[in-house]
Design an enzyme around this catalytic site. Structure first.
Site, PDB file in Angstrom:
ATOM      1  N   ASP A  63      30.138  45.808  32.233  1.00 38.64           N
ATOM      2  CA  ASP A  63      30.893  46.440  33.302  1.00 38.64           C
ATOM      3  C   ASP A  63      30.339  45.911  34.612  1.00 38.64           C
ATOM      4  OD1 ASP A  63      33.055  48.339  33.779  1.00 38.64           O
ATOM      5  OD2 ASP A  63      31.563  49.427  34.943  1.00 38.64           O
ATOM      6  N   SER A  64      31.226  45.649  35.541  1.00 38.76           N
ATOM      7  CA  SER A  64      30.760  45.120  36.814  1.00 38.76           C
ATOM      8  C   SER A  64      31.535  45.753  37.951  1.00 38.76           C
ATOM      9  CB  SER A  64      30.899  43.594  36.850  1.00 38.76           C
ATOM     10  OG  SER A  64      32.217  43.210  36.575  1.00 38.76           O
ATOM     11  N   PHE A 117      38.641  34.709  37.939  1.00 38.65           N
ATOM     12  CA  PHE A 117      39.529  35.853  37.785  1.00 38.65           C
ATOM     13  C   PHE A 117      39.072  36.968  38.717  1.00 38.65           C
ATOM     14  CE2 PHE A 117      36.082  36.153  34.772  1.00 38.65           C
ATOM     15  CZ  PHE A 117      35.674  37.474  34.852  1.00 38.65           C
ATOM     16  N   GLY A 118      39.865  38.003  38.807  1.00 33.48           N
ATOM     17  CA  GLY A 118      39.489  39.173  39.598  1.00 33.48           C
ATOM     18  C   GLY A 118      39.230  38.845  41.056  1.00 33.48           C
ATOM     19  N   TYR A 119      38.070  39.258  41.527  1.00 35.22           N
ATOM     20  CA  TYR A 119      37.711  39.093  42.936  1.00 35.22           C
ATOM     21  C   TYR A 119      37.128  37.713  43.253  1.00 35.22           C
ATOM     22  CZ  TYR A 119      38.296  44.175  43.119  1.00 35.22           C
ATOM     23  OH  TYR A 119      38.803  45.448  43.051  1.00 35.22           O
ATOM     24  N   LYS A 172      29.819  28.821  38.844  1.00 34.69           N
ATOM     25  CA  LYS A 172      29.677  30.276  38.932  1.00 34.69           C
ATOM     26  C   LYS A 172      28.689  30.776  37.879  1.00 34.69           C
ATOM     27  CE  LYS A 172      32.185  34.606  38.237  1.00 34.69           C
ATOM     28  NZ  LYS A 172      33.416  35.228  37.759  1.00 34.69           N
TER      29      LYS A 172
END
Length: 188
Positions: A65-66, A141-143, A164
């Site tokens: 979870d992040s 993906f995401g932010y 990354k």
């Protein structure tokens, strides 16, 4: 060595697979829809998820979870990052920061590991950075298109997955897990 990773997020799975391969740990994805504990603590959320999945699957498992914690927004969206992303996306976050000079942010990742009937163990990784003025980059993906890690001029999405995975919050959490796993679980 092989570990199950309960996630519906293909991006997280590919990152985990790449990172844990460095430690000789093979990752198998299990798309198990599990209830997410509503908490302000990523550690509590990851521990709950790991325990739930281990009991449901009857096998040892990791979950991750992040959260993105933005200083000018008092840590928002934090542990609610996935919901906020699904609701307002990167454009919504940028709108909330319109006119804001303080764009400091931190990504935090927590990996939870649990065996059936066992106590969950969590591993945290973090990376500081700032929020870009506009989305940049095509990868990730995401932010990723709006987060610029400290010491970089590029967003995670511009850096690409390989770069990354050398520096990210998830990398740090997974590396901590891998070291612990090799010393405490592997070879039992």
């Amino acid at each position: 060595m092989k570990v199950l990773f309960a996630t519906g997020n293909i991006g997280k799975y590919h990152e985990a697979k790449q990172i844990l391969a460095r430690y000789g740990i093979e990752v198998e994805r299990v798309d198990l829809d599990y209830p997410e504990l509503q908490s302000d603590s990523l550690e509590e959320i990851a521990a709950y998820g790991a325990r739930y999945c281990a009991e449901s699957l009857g096998q040892p498992v990791i979950v991750e979870d992040s959260g993105l914690f933005i200083e000018a927004l008092n840590g928002f969206p934090g542990p609610y990052s996935a919901y906020v992303f699904d609701t307002i996306g990167n454009e919504g976050i940028l709108k909330l920061l319109e006119g804001e000079e303080n764009r400091k942010a931190e990504f935090i990742s927590v990996v939870g590991y649990c065996e059936p009937g066992g106590r969950p163990v969590t591993f945290t990784g973090e990376i500081r950075g700032r929020i870009a003025e506009e989305p940049r980059g095509e990868e990730g993906f995401g932010y990723d298109p709006i987060f610029i890690p400290e010491g970089e001029d590029s967003t995670f999405a511009e850096l690409g997955v390989e770069e990354k995975c050398k520096i990210s919050h998830r990398t740090k959490a997974l590396e901590r897990f891998a070291e612990w796993y090799k010393n405490n679980v592997a070879g039992r």
